[in-house]
Design a protein around this motif. Structure first.
Motif, PDB file in Angstrom:
ATOM      1  N   ALA A   1      18.072  45.348   6.977  1.00 46.06           N
ATOM      2  CA  ALA A   1      18.499  44.910   5.645  1.00 46.06           C
ATOM      3  C   ALA A   1      20.009  44.947   5.419  1.00 46.06           C
ATOM      4  O   ALA A   1      20.483  44.431   4.410  1.00 46.06           O
ATOM      5  CB  ALA A   1      17.812  45.754   4.574  1.00 46.06           C
ATOM      6  N   ALA A   2      20.775  45.537   6.319  1.00 46.82           N
ATOM      7  CA  ALA A   2      22.224  45.652   6.102  1.00 46.82           C
ATOM      8  C   ALA A   2      22.873  44.268   6.097  1.00 46.82           C
ATOM      9  O   ALA A   2      22.651  43.479   7.018  1.00 46.82           O
ATOM     10  CB  ALA A   2      22.855  46.520   7.174  1.00 46.82           C
ATOM     11  N   PRO A   3      23.677  43.963   5.079  1.00 50.12           N
ATOM     12  CA  PRO A   3      24.307  42.637   5.019  1.00 50.12           C
ATOM     13  C   PRO A   3      25.393  42.420   6.073  1.00 50.12           C
ATOM     14  O   PRO A   3      25.708  41.286   6.397  1.00 50.12           O
ATOM     15  CB  PRO A   3      24.891  42.574   3.616  1.00 50.12           C
ATOM     16  N   ILE A   4      25.954  43.501   6.610  1.00 49.59           N
ATOM     17  CA  ILE A   4      26.943  43.373   7.676  1.00 49.59           C
ATOM     18  C   ILE A   4      26.513  44.287   8.820  1.00 49.59           C
ATOM     19  O   ILE A   4      26.292  45.483   8.629  1.00 49.59           O
ATOM     20  CB  ILE A   4      28.357  43.754   7.203  1.00 49.59           C
ATOM     21  N   TYR A   5      26.398  43.705   9.985  1.00 47.29           N
ATOM     22  CA  TYR A   5      26.044  44.466  11.187  1.00 47.29           C
ATOM     23  C   TYR A   5      27.079  44.174  12.257  1.00 47.29           C
ATOM     24  O   TYR A   5      27.397  43.011  12.534  1.00 47.29           O
ATOM     25  CB  TYR A   5      24.654  44.062  11.688  1.00 47.29           C
ATOM     26  N   LEU A   6      27.620  45.236  12.842  1.00 47.68           N
ATOM     27  CA  LEU A   6      28.577  45.116  13.935  1.00 47.68           C
ATOM     28  C   LEU A   6      28.061  45.944  15.108  1.00 47.68           C
ATOM     29  O   LEU A   6      27.881  47.155  14.977  1.00 47.68           O
ATOM     30  CB  LEU A   6      29.952  45.656  13.513  1.00 47.68           C
ATOM     31  N   ARG A   7      27.797  45.290  16.207  1.00 42.17           N
ATOM     32  CA  ARG A   7      27.416  46.020  17.429  1.00 42.17           C
ATOM     33  C   ARG A   7      28.708  46.268  18.193  1.00 42.17           C
ATOM     34  O   ARG A   7      29.508  45.344  18.390  1.00 42.17           O
ATOM     35  CB  ARG A   7      26.444  45.206  18.250  1.00 42.17           C
ATOM     36  N   CYS A   8      28.912  47.511  18.608  1.00 47.38           N
ATOM     37  CA  CYS A   8      30.190  47.894  19.202  1.00 47.38           C
ATOM     38  C   CYS A   8      30.010  48.557  20.555  1.00 47.38           C
ATOM     39  O   CYS A   8      29.062  49.315  20.756  1.00 47.38           O
ATOM     40  CB  CYS A   8      30.912  48.884  18.284  1.00 47.38           C
ATOM     41  N   THR A   9      30.952  48.298  21.438  1.00 48.18           N
ATOM     42  CA  THR A   9      31.065  49.020  22.693  1.00 48.18           C
ATOM     43  C   THR A   9      32.127  50.091  22.492  1.00 48.18           C
ATOM     44  O   THR A   9      33.236  49.790  22.033  1.00 48.18           O
ATOM     45  CB  THR A   9      31.483  48.076  23.839  1.00 48.18           C
ATOM     46  N   THR A  10      31.797  51.319  22.814  1.00 49.45           N
ATOM     47  CA  THR A  10      32.732  52.422  22.631  1.00 49.45           C
ATOM     48  C   THR A  10      33.902  52.280  23.601  1.00 49.45           C
ATOM     49  O   THR A  10      33.701  52.156  24.808  1.00 49.45           O
ATOM     50  CB  THR A  10      32.028  53.774  22.867  1.00 49.45           C
ATOM     51  N   THR A  11      35.122  52.287  23.052  1.00 55.42           N
ATOM     52  CA  THR A  11      36.317  52.158  23.897  1.00 55.42           C
ATOM     53  C   THR A  11      37.192  53.411  23.881  1.00 55.42           C
ATOM     54  O   THR A  11      37.997  53.594  24.779  1.00 55.42           O
ATOM     55  CB  THR A  11      37.161  50.936  23.483  1.00 55.42           C
ATOM     56  N   ALA A  12      37.040  54.254  22.864  1.00 57.20           N
ATOM     57  CA  ALA A  12      37.809  55.504  22.811  1.00 57.20           C
ATOM     58  C   ALA A  12      37.075  56.503  21.924  1.00 57.20           C
ATOM     59  O   ALA A  12      36.460  56.128  20.926  1.00 57.20           O
ATOM     60  CB  ALA A  12      39.208  55.255  22.277  1.00 57.20           C
ATOM     61  N   VAL A  13      37.152  57.765  22.322  1.00 55.58           N
ATOM     62  CA  VAL A  13      36.580  58.871  21.543  1.00 55.58           C
ATOM     63  C   VAL A  13      37.563  60.032  21.669  1.00 55.58           C
ATOM     64  O   VAL A  13      37.975  60.375  22.778  1.00 55.58           O
ATOM     65  CB  VAL A  13      35.205  59.311  22.093  1.00 55.58           C
ATOM     66  N   PHE A  14      37.953  60.603  20.529  1.00 55.02           N
ATOM     67  CA  PHE A  14      38.791  61.794  20.583  1.00 55.02           C
ATOM     68  C   PHE A  14      38.558  62.654  19.340  1.00 55.02           C
ATOM     69  O   PHE A  14      38.132  62.160  18.307  1.00 55.02           O
ATOM     70  CB  PHE A  14      40.276  61.447  20.742  1.00 55.02           C
ATOM     71  N   ASP A  15      38.804  63.937  19.509  1.00 51.42           N
ATOM     72  CA  ASP A  15      38.639  64.875  18.413  1.00 51.42           C
ATOM     73  C   ASP A  15      39.973  65.068  17.700  1.00 51.42           C
ATOM     74  O   ASP A  15      41.038  65.081  18.339  1.00 51.42           O
ATOM     75  CB  ASP A  15      38.148  66.227  18.921  1.00 51.42           C
ATOM     76  N   HIS A  16      39.876  65.234  16.395  1.00 52.77           N
ATOM     77  CA  HIS A  16      41.039  65.603  15.588  1.00 52.77           C
ATOM     78  C   HIS A  16      40.543  66.495  14.465  1.00 52.77           C
ATOM     79  O   HIS A  16      39.701  66.072  13.661  1.00 52.77           O
ATOM     80  CB  HIS A  16      41.747  64.371  15.015  1.00 52.77           C
ATOM     81  N   GLY A  17      41.017  67.720  14.439  1.00 54.91           N
ATOM     82  CA  GLY A  17      40.559  68.661  13.423  1.00 54.91           C
ATOM     83  C   GLY A  17      39.068  68.884  13.540  1.00 54.91           C
ATOM     84  O   GLY A  17      38.542  69.106  14.628  1.00 54.91           O
TER      85      GLY A  17
END
Length: 173
Positions: free
Chosen positions: A117-133
């Motif tokens: 039902a979501a009016p906007i759907y974006l399928r994504c490939t993860t390109t970066a992950v990092f922690d902050h705080g």
């Protein structure tokens, strides 16, 4: 009344969090597949466009979220920007419920759980992950989109039943 407070490590941050709650933001459900094959998802308000070339989004996830580890280690994830009729979905994915997908229409889009039902759907490939705080930042390159017209469901002052109404929105372009 104006509240003033220094924000530094070890000091209270109530004024800062109150200030940020006054920033109107869209609401989205972010989903991925867990290592056990089951879907997981959570409601986020910390999301934005990150790049146009390549098309990318930035999503921020609290370390305390049960979806944090699956998202931090996934190859793909879905972003579902919610419309004004999806307050119930927002509340479901904001909860600590065990099976958030039980009463929500969804399907697999490859390895990504897609909310129907979501009016906007974006399928994504993860390109970066990092922690902050106390949060993890994910950057995903958008590989698929689906768009339908809908008024947005937005968050303001920690309330997500607040809506922008079409007659109150003005374009400056």
């Amino acid at each position: 009344m104006t509240a003033t407070e220094n924000v530094a490590p070890g000091m209270p941050v109530a004024t800062f969090t109150d200030a940020m709650s006054r920033l109107v933001s869209g609401l989205a459900v972010v989903t991925t597949r867990q290592a056990n094959g089951r879907p997981c998802g959570l409601l986020v308000s910390s999301i934005c466009s990150y790049s146009v070339d390549p098309p990318s989004v930035l999503v921020v996830v609290d370390h305390a979220s049960r979806c944090r580890d699956p998202l931090a280690h996934c190859a793909e994830f879905g972003v579902h920007v919610l419309g004004h009729t999806e307050e119930r979905t927002a509340r479901t994915f904001a909860s600590r419920g065990v099976d958030k997908f039980a009463d929500v229409g969804w399907e697999w889009d490859g390895a990504v759980p897609r909310l129907c039902a979501a009016p906007i759907y974006l399928r994504c490939t993860t390109t970066a992950v990092f922690d902050h705080g106390d949060h993890t930042v994910l950057i995903g390159e958008v590989t698929r989109t689906a768009l339908t017209e809908a008024e947005p469901l937005v968050c303001y002052r920690r309330l997500f039943h607040w809506r922008l109404r079409g007659s109150q929105v003005r374009s400056t372009l």
